[in-house]
Scaffold this active site. Structure first.
Site, PDB file in Angstrom:
ATOM      1  N   SER A   1      53.304  36.910  39.271  1.00  0.00           N
ATOM      2  CA  SER A   1      53.010  35.923  40.319  1.00  0.00           C
ATOM      3  C   SER A   1      53.802  34.641  40.080  1.00  0.00           C
ATOM      4  O   SER A   1      54.152  34.295  38.952  1.00  0.00           O
ATOM      5  CB  SER A   1      51.515  35.596  40.343  1.00  0.00           C
ATOM      6  OG  SER A   1      50.759  36.739  40.630  1.00  0.00           O
TER       7      SER A   1
HETATM    8  N1  SAH Z   1      48.286  39.084  37.238  1.00  0.00           N
HETATM    9  C1  SAH Z   1      49.610  39.667  37.307  1.00  0.00           C
HETATM   10  C2  SAH Z   1      50.032  39.843  38.755  1.00  0.00           C
HETATM   11  C3  SAH Z   1      50.678  41.157  38.956  1.00  0.00           C
HETATM   12  S1  SAH Z   1      50.875  41.669  40.632  1.00  0.00           S
HETATM   13  C4  SAH Z   1      50.619  38.877  36.501  1.00  0.00           C
HETATM   14  O1  SAH Z   1      50.300  37.790  36.025  1.00  0.00           O
HETATM   15  O2  SAH Z   1      51.728  39.355  36.311  1.00  0.00           O
HETATM   16  C5  SAH Z   1      49.326  42.490  40.959  1.00  0.00           C
HETATM   17  C6  SAH Z   1      48.975  43.652  40.091  1.00  0.00           C
HETATM   18  O3  SAH Z   1      47.780  44.208  40.625  1.00  0.00           O
HETATM   19  C7  SAH Z   1      50.001  44.773  40.049  1.00  0.00           C
HETATM   20  O4  SAH Z   1      50.337  45.036  38.715  1.00  0.00           O
HETATM   21  C8  SAH Z   1      49.268  45.962  40.680  1.00  0.00           C
HETATM   22  O5  SAH Z   1      49.615  47.212  40.129  1.00  0.00           O
HETATM   23  C9  SAH Z   1      47.816  45.611  40.393  1.00  0.00           C
HETATM   24  N2  SAH Z   1      46.829  46.254  41.243  1.00  0.00           N
HETATM   25  C10 SAH Z   1      46.874  46.496  42.583  1.00  0.00           C
HETATM   26  N3  SAH Z   1      45.766  47.139  42.987  1.00  0.00           N
HETATM   27  C11 SAH Z   1      44.984  47.320  41.882  1.00  0.00           C
HETATM   28  C12 SAH Z   1      43.723  47.952  41.633  1.00  0.00           C
HETATM   29  N4  SAH Z   1      43.021  48.560  42.598  1.00  0.00           N
HETATM   30  N5  SAH Z   1      43.237  47.924  40.375  1.00  0.00           N
HETATM   31  C13 SAH Z   1      43.918  47.347  39.358  1.00  0.00           C
HETATM   32  N6  SAH Z   1      45.117  46.758  39.523  1.00  0.00           N
HETATM   33  C14 SAH Z   1      45.651  46.741  40.762  1.00  0.00           C
END
Ligand code: SAH
Length: 227
Positions: free
Chosen positions: A77
């Site tokens: 993010s």
């Molecule tokens: N908090 C992360 C943001 C990554 S983007 C960071 O700091 O890098 C969002 C993430 O949510 C992705 O890795 C995606 O695979 C995950 N995601 C999406 N749907 C999800 C679900 N149902 N359960 C767990 N993770 C999920």
């Protein structure tokens, strides 16, 4: 044993140079000028070496206020977004926090810097495996789960705070059920092209107070898990 795909942690470069620290200071001032006011959140971001969470091709951009690819079609993010969501969560030391979407592990590190005890769940096995050696090499010790964040983590509920770092059409009832009374949940809610940052404050088992805090664009919150 680590497989090659997950990276060789002994070779991982966790150097945090004066240059990185200088760039981070500038980023903090940028976040302040964009409206982030909570100094504890800014200081936490100032302590986390974001470049260590980035794929090698993007390391030079680590302190730009932008999202970047982290593999598996996902992104780390934007720092402003991390700061904004974290500020809304209002983390107190020893808060028990559920993070849905471990991704790179960066947001998780910021939460731990604020004194939270973090339970983080990721649906993509590639990212679940990749984030662990990075966080552990930096000394961060969340509890990691590979699974579908729509289910929450019932075995460890209830949580003081829940943060969803992917955007979806509605807040899953199961997550609301796993939030303590007086707890806060922050999730971007909306369509695939635009979501409103939504804060739920749980007043009682029957009553939640909902407020919206501006528009964002996140990667999608998807059901199930991917091996
Ligand atoms: N908090 C992360 C943001 C990554 S983007 C960071 O700091 O890098 C969002 C993430 O949510 C992705 O890795 C995606 O695979 C995950 N995601 C999406 N749907 C999800 C679900 N149902 N359960 C767990 N993770 C999920």
């Amino acid at each position: 044993m680590q497989s090659k795909k997950n990276g060789d942690i002994s070779a991982m470069n966790i150097n945090d140079t004066f240059r990185h620290k200088g760039l981070r200071r500038k980023l903090i001032e940028e976040l302040r000028s964009k409206g982030i006011t909570n100094n504890e959140v800014l200081e936490a971001i100032n302590r986390v070496p974001r470049h260590v969470f980035m794929d090698s091709g993007f390391i030079n951009f680590a302190y730009k206020d932008q999202a970047f690819p982290i593999g598996a079609g996902q992104t780390i993010s934007q720092p402003y977004t991390v700061a904004f969501q974290t500020q809304l969560l209002d983390i107190k030391k020893m808060d028990k926090v559920l993070e849905v979407g471990t991704g790179s592990g960066y947001q998780c590190a910021v939460l731990i810097e604020l004194g939270a005890i973090v339970y983080t769940v990721e649906r993509q096995r590639e990212l679940f495996l990749k984030s662990q050696p990075i966080l552990s090499k930096l000394g961060y010790k969340p509890k990691f789960f590979f699974g579908d964040g729509y289910e929450g983590i019932p075995a460890y509920a209830p949580f003081d705070k829940i943060i969803v770092t992917a955007g979806g059409p509605e807040i899953p009832q199961k997550l609301l059920n796993q939030l303590k009374i007086q707890g806060r949940l922050v999730m971007p809610v909306g369509s695939s092209t635009s979501q409103k940052m939504t804060l739920i404050e749980k007043v009682s088992d029957e009553e939640n107070q909902k407020t919206e805090h501006g528009s964002f664009i996140f990667v999608p919150f998807l059901k199930g898990r991917i091996y």
